[in-house]
Design a protein around this motif. Structure first.
Motif, PDB file in Angstrom:
ATOM      1  N   VAL A 159       0.854  -1.337   0.005  1.00 16.72           N
ATOM      2  CA  VAL A 159       0.030  -0.083   0.138  1.00 16.72           C
ATOM      3  C   VAL A 159       0.963   1.246  -0.072  1.00 16.72           C
ATOM      4  CG1 VAL A 159      -1.901   1.307   1.043  1.00 16.72           C
ATOM      5  CG2 VAL A 159      -1.901  -1.397   1.116  1.00 16.72           C
ATOM      6  N   TYR A 160       1.641   1.507   1.057  1.00 16.31           N
ATOM      7  CA  TYR A 160       2.332   2.775   1.232  1.00 16.31           C
ATOM      8  C   TYR A 160       3.577   2.779   0.269  1.00 16.31           C
ATOM      9  CZ  TYR A 160       0.323   4.262   5.543  1.00 16.31           C
ATOM     10  OH  TYR A 160      -0.247   4.718   6.835  1.00 16.31           O
ATOM     11  N   LEU A 161       4.274   1.815  -0.154  1.00 13.06           N
ATOM     12  CA  LEU A 161       5.290   2.012  -0.965  1.00 13.06           C
ATOM     13  C   LEU A 161       4.958   2.073  -2.519  1.00 13.06           C
ATOM     14  CD1 LEU A 161       8.104  -0.169   0.599  1.00 13.06           C
ATOM     15  CD2 LEU A 161       8.025   2.181   0.598  1.00 13.06           C
ATOM     16  N   LYS A 162       3.907   1.047  -2.727  1.00 13.92           N
ATOM     17  CA  LYS A 162       3.306   0.743  -3.948  1.00 13.92           C
ATOM     18  C   LYS A 162       2.414   2.319  -4.439  1.00 13.92           C
ATOM     19  CE  LYS A 162       0.449  -2.031  -6.899  1.00 13.92           C
ATOM     20  NZ  LYS A 162      -0.497  -3.318  -7.061  1.00 13.92           N
ATOM     21  N   GLU A 163       1.627   2.710  -3.614  1.00 13.53           N
ATOM     22  CA  GLU A 163       0.629   3.597  -3.679  1.00 13.53           C
ATOM     23  C   GLU A 163       1.663   5.039  -3.740  1.00 13.53           C
ATOM     24  OE1 GLU A 163      -2.333   3.882  -4.946  1.00 13.53           O
ATOM     25  OE2 GLU A 163      -2.439   1.730  -4.919  1.00 13.53           O
ATOM     26  N   GLY A 164       2.646   5.381  -2.977  1.00  9.74           N
ATOM     27  CA  GLY A 164       3.426   6.234  -2.767  1.00  9.74           C
ATOM     28  C   GLY A 164       4.867   6.302  -3.744  1.00  9.74           C
ATOM     29  N   LEU A 165       4.929   5.414  -4.812  1.00  6.84           N
ATOM     30  CA  LEU A 165       6.078   5.525  -5.654  1.00  6.84           C
ATOM     31  C   LEU A 165       6.368   6.477  -6.373  1.00  6.84           C
ATOM     32  CD1 LEU A 165       8.256   3.510  -6.512  1.00  6.84           C
ATOM     33  CD2 LEU A 165       6.756   2.643  -8.235  1.00  6.84           C
ATOM     34  N   ALA A 166       5.401   7.278  -6.817  1.00  5.70           N
ATOM     35  CA  ALA A 166       5.673   8.385  -7.541  1.00  5.70           C
ATOM     36  C   ALA A 166       6.200   9.588  -6.837  1.00  5.70           C
ATOM     37  CB  ALA A 166       4.434   8.825  -8.375  1.00  5.70           C
ATOM     38  N   SER A 167       5.726   9.828  -5.456  1.00  3.79           N
ATOM     39  CA  SER A 167       6.119  10.635  -4.474  1.00  3.79           C
ATOM     40  C   SER A 167       7.408  10.244  -4.182  1.00  3.79           C
ATOM     41  CB  SER A 167       5.151  10.695  -3.568  1.00  3.79           C
ATOM     42  OG  SER A 167       3.775  11.184  -3.682  1.00  3.79           O
ATOM     43  N   ILE A 168       7.789   9.050  -3.955  1.00  4.65           N
ATOM     44  CA  ILE A 168       8.946   8.569  -3.504  1.00  4.65           C
ATOM     45  C   ILE A 168      10.091   8.905  -4.554  1.00  4.65           C
ATOM     46  CG2 ILE A 168      10.357   6.564  -3.081  1.00  4.65           C
ATOM     47  CD1 ILE A 168       8.028   5.060  -1.797  1.00  4.65           C
ATOM     48  N   ILE A 169       9.762   8.585  -5.920  1.00  5.60           N
ATOM     49  CA  ILE A 169      10.805   9.089  -6.811  1.00  5.60           C
ATOM     50  C   ILE A 169      11.066  10.525  -7.122  1.00  5.60           C
ATOM     51  CG2 ILE A 169      11.052   9.064  -9.376  1.00  5.60           C
ATOM     52  CD1 ILE A 169       9.515   6.152  -9.599  1.00  5.60           C
ATOM     53  N   ARG A 170       9.889  11.280  -6.906  1.00  7.86           N
ATOM     54  CA  ARG A 170      10.100  12.844  -6.701  1.00  7.86           C
ATOM     55  C   ARG A 170      10.933  13.232  -5.618  1.00  7.86           C
ATOM     56  NH1 ARG A 170       5.183  13.784  -6.280  1.00  7.86           N
ATOM     57  NH2 ARG A 170       4.448  13.524  -8.662  1.00  7.86           N
ATOM     58  N   VAL A 171      10.846  12.778  -4.536  1.00  9.24           N
ATOM     59  CA  VAL A 171      11.674  13.019  -3.408  1.00  9.24           C
ATOM     60  C   VAL A 171      13.051  12.721  -3.621  1.00  9.24           C
ATOM     61  CG1 VAL A 171       9.720  13.501  -1.754  1.00  9.24           C
ATOM     62  CG2 VAL A 171      11.087  11.510  -1.740  1.00  9.24           C
ATOM     63  N   SER A 172      13.189  11.458  -4.150  1.00  7.10           N
ATOM     64  CA  SER A 172      14.605  10.836  -4.502  1.00  7.10           C
ATOM     65  C   SER A 172      15.359  11.847  -5.510  1.00  7.10           C
ATOM     66  CB  SER A 172      14.419   9.407  -5.007  1.00  7.10           C
ATOM     67  OG  SER A 172      13.809   8.644  -4.150  1.00  7.10           O
ATOM     68  N   ALA A 173      14.860  12.498  -6.503  1.00 11.27           N
ATOM     69  CA  ALA A 173      15.117  13.331  -7.263  1.00 11.27           C
ATOM     70  C   ALA A 173      15.589  14.613  -6.643  1.00 11.27           C
ATOM     71  CB  ALA A 173      14.370  13.548  -8.415  1.00 11.27           C
ATOM     72  N   VAL A 174      14.813  15.039  -5.631  1.00 11.61           N
ATOM     73  CA  VAL A 174      15.324  16.318  -4.966  1.00 11.61           C
ATOM     74  C   VAL A 174      16.363  15.941  -4.228  1.00 11.61           C
ATOM     75  CG1 VAL A 174      14.508  17.756  -3.063  1.00 11.61           C
ATOM     76  CG2 VAL A 174      12.831  17.212  -5.070  1.00 11.61           C
ATOM     77  N   THR A 175      16.497  14.600  -3.750  1.00 14.76           N
ATOM     78  CA  THR A 175      17.464  14.379  -2.685  1.00 14.76           C
ATOM     79  C   THR A 175      18.653  14.182  -3.174  1.00 14.76           C
ATOM     80  OG1 THR A 175      16.011  13.407  -1.162  1.00 14.76           O
ATOM     81  CG2 THR A 175      18.432  12.669  -0.657  1.00 14.76           C
ATOM     82  N   ILE A 176      19.042  13.689  -4.517  1.00 17.92           N
ATOM     83  CA  ILE A 176      20.083  13.589  -5.176  1.00 17.92           C
ATOM     84  C   ILE A 176      20.561  14.983  -5.701  1.00 17.92           C
ATOM     85  CG2 ILE A 176      20.889  12.752  -7.706  1.00 17.92           C
ATOM     86  CD1 ILE A 176      20.735  10.576  -5.703  1.00 17.92           C
ATOM     87  N   ILE A 177      19.770  15.818  -5.975  1.00 10.53           N
ATOM     88  CA  ILE A 177      20.194  17.224  -6.487  1.00 10.53           C
ATOM     89  C   ILE A 177      20.695  17.898  -5.292  1.00 10.53           C
ATOM     90  CG2 ILE A 177      19.441  19.374  -6.982  1.00 10.53           C
ATOM     91  CD1 ILE A 177      17.038  18.047  -8.953  1.00 10.53           C
ATOM     92  N   ASN A 178      20.382  17.545  -4.074  1.00 12.84           N
ATOM     93  CA  ASN A 178      20.966  18.197  -2.759  1.00 12.84           C
ATOM     94  C   ASN A 178      22.079  17.666  -2.575  1.00 12.84           C
ATOM     95  OD1 ASN A 178      20.310  19.554  -0.101  1.00 12.84           O
ATOM     96  ND2 ASN A 178      20.696  17.545   0.516  1.00 12.84           N
ATOM     97  N   LEU A 179      22.195  16.361  -2.622  1.00 16.90           N
ATOM     98  CA  LEU A 179      23.499  15.537  -2.442  1.00 16.90           C
ATOM     99  C   LEU A 179      24.667  15.930  -3.549  1.00 16.90           C
ATOM    100  CD1 LEU A 179      24.984  13.166  -1.473  1.00 16.90           C
ATOM    101  CD2 LEU A 179      23.973  11.760  -3.034  1.00 16.90           C
ATOM    102  N   ILE A 180      24.098  16.149  -4.805  1.00 13.18           N
ATOM    103  CA  ILE A 180      25.132  16.784  -5.487  1.00 13.18           C
ATOM    104  C   ILE A 180      25.980  18.002  -5.053  1.00 13.18           C
ATOM    105  CG2 ILE A 180      25.756  17.704  -8.046  1.00 13.18           C
ATOM    106  CD1 ILE A 180      23.524  15.783  -8.985  1.00 13.18           C
ATOM    107  N   GLY A 181      25.073  19.149  -4.511  1.00 13.93           N
ATOM    108  CA  GLY A 181      25.544  20.086  -3.875  1.00 13.93           C
ATOM    109  C   GLY A 181      26.542  19.806  -2.610  1.00 13.93           C
ATOM    110  N   LEU A 182      25.986  18.894  -1.659  1.00 14.21           N
ATOM    111  CA  LEU A 182      26.892  18.277  -0.725  1.00 14.21           C
ATOM    112  C   LEU A 182      28.326  17.773  -1.189  1.00 14.21           C
ATOM    113  CD1 LEU A 182      24.354  16.784   1.604  1.00 14.21           C
ATOM    114  CD2 LEU A 182      25.177  18.864   1.790  1.00 14.21           C
TER     115      LEU A 182
END
Length: 225
Positions: free
Chosen positions: A146-169
């Motif tokens: 339920v959570y991981l399957k239904e929230g997959l799009a949001s998980i990918i979206r926040v993952s992209a944000v995190t990767i961009i933040n990580l590149i800055g780090l």
């Protein structure tokens, strides 16, 4: 002298160093992304299920983890590097270099990503969760199906944000001895007044960011249809 030599007089003699720096940045980003990604998802799920409205509500555990996440998210990265210097030496054997940078990068990224994951999973329709509970679905199945399957799009979206933040780090890590494009921009560009080196390092970092964002947007569209 070619046009490129005229445009980038300080870069053309050190292309091998530029490509090595690019590889170091990609190495820090990918290695940290993998480790912090797994740990961040696990911590984010724990924060979700131990919340007062979670599947396994545990106010004491939640409040402890919540405070820890908030503290580490609030620490400036450079201060964190200095703070965990002994721990980095204990884990890696040195506190300087590309591999040593992974320790503070992971410690800085996990709390940020965990909070992003928690918020992403909170967007899942509570009605779907309640329906799964009414059908007798186990908590573990609810998390994965339920959570991981239904929230997959949001998980990918926040993952992209995190990767961009990580590149800055990684750029900041490079500026304090971690290697990569940040180190190239500071040691070769800023310290030697070579603006073309800074320009090339910046362009390469931006290319990595744009590619990461494009991949994230593509994956979100794929799972949303």
């Amino acid at each position: 002298m070619s046009f490129l030599d005229q445009l980038l007089p300080n870069v053309t003699p050190i292309w091998d160093i530029v490509w090595q720096s690019l590889w170091e940045t990609l190495y820090m980003t990918l290695a940290t992304g993998l480790i912090a990604g797994l740990l961040g998802i696990m911590l984010g799920i724990v924060l979700l299920v131990t919340d007062e409205n979670g599947l396994l509500a545990n106010p004491v555990l939640y409040n402890i983890l919540d405070k820890v996440v908030n503290i580490f998210r609030s620490l400036p990265f450079i201060i964190l590097v200095a703070l965990i210097y002994p721990f980095t030496r204990l884990v890696v054997g040195t506190a300087i270099g590309t591999t040593a940078s992974l320790v503070p990068l992971v410690i800085s990224t996990v709390p940020f990503f965990a909070r992003q994951i928690q918020n992403a999973l909170l967007e899942v329709d509570p009605g779907i969760v309640e329906a799964a509970q009414a059908m007798g679905t186990s908590n573990l199945d609810i998390i994965f199906r339920v959570y991981l399957k239904e929230g997959l799009a949001s998980i990918i979206r926040v993952s992209a944000v995190t990767i961009i933040n990580l590149i800055g780090l990684t750029a900041m890590a490079g500026a304090i001895g971690g290697g990569g494009l940040g180190n190239l921009a500071i040691s070769r560009g800023y310290n030697r007044y070579q603006s073309d080196v800074i320009f090339v390092a910046t362009v390469l970092i931006l290319i990595i960011v744009f590619i990461s964002q494009a991949i994230g947007n593509y994956l979100v569209k794929k799972v949303s249809h």
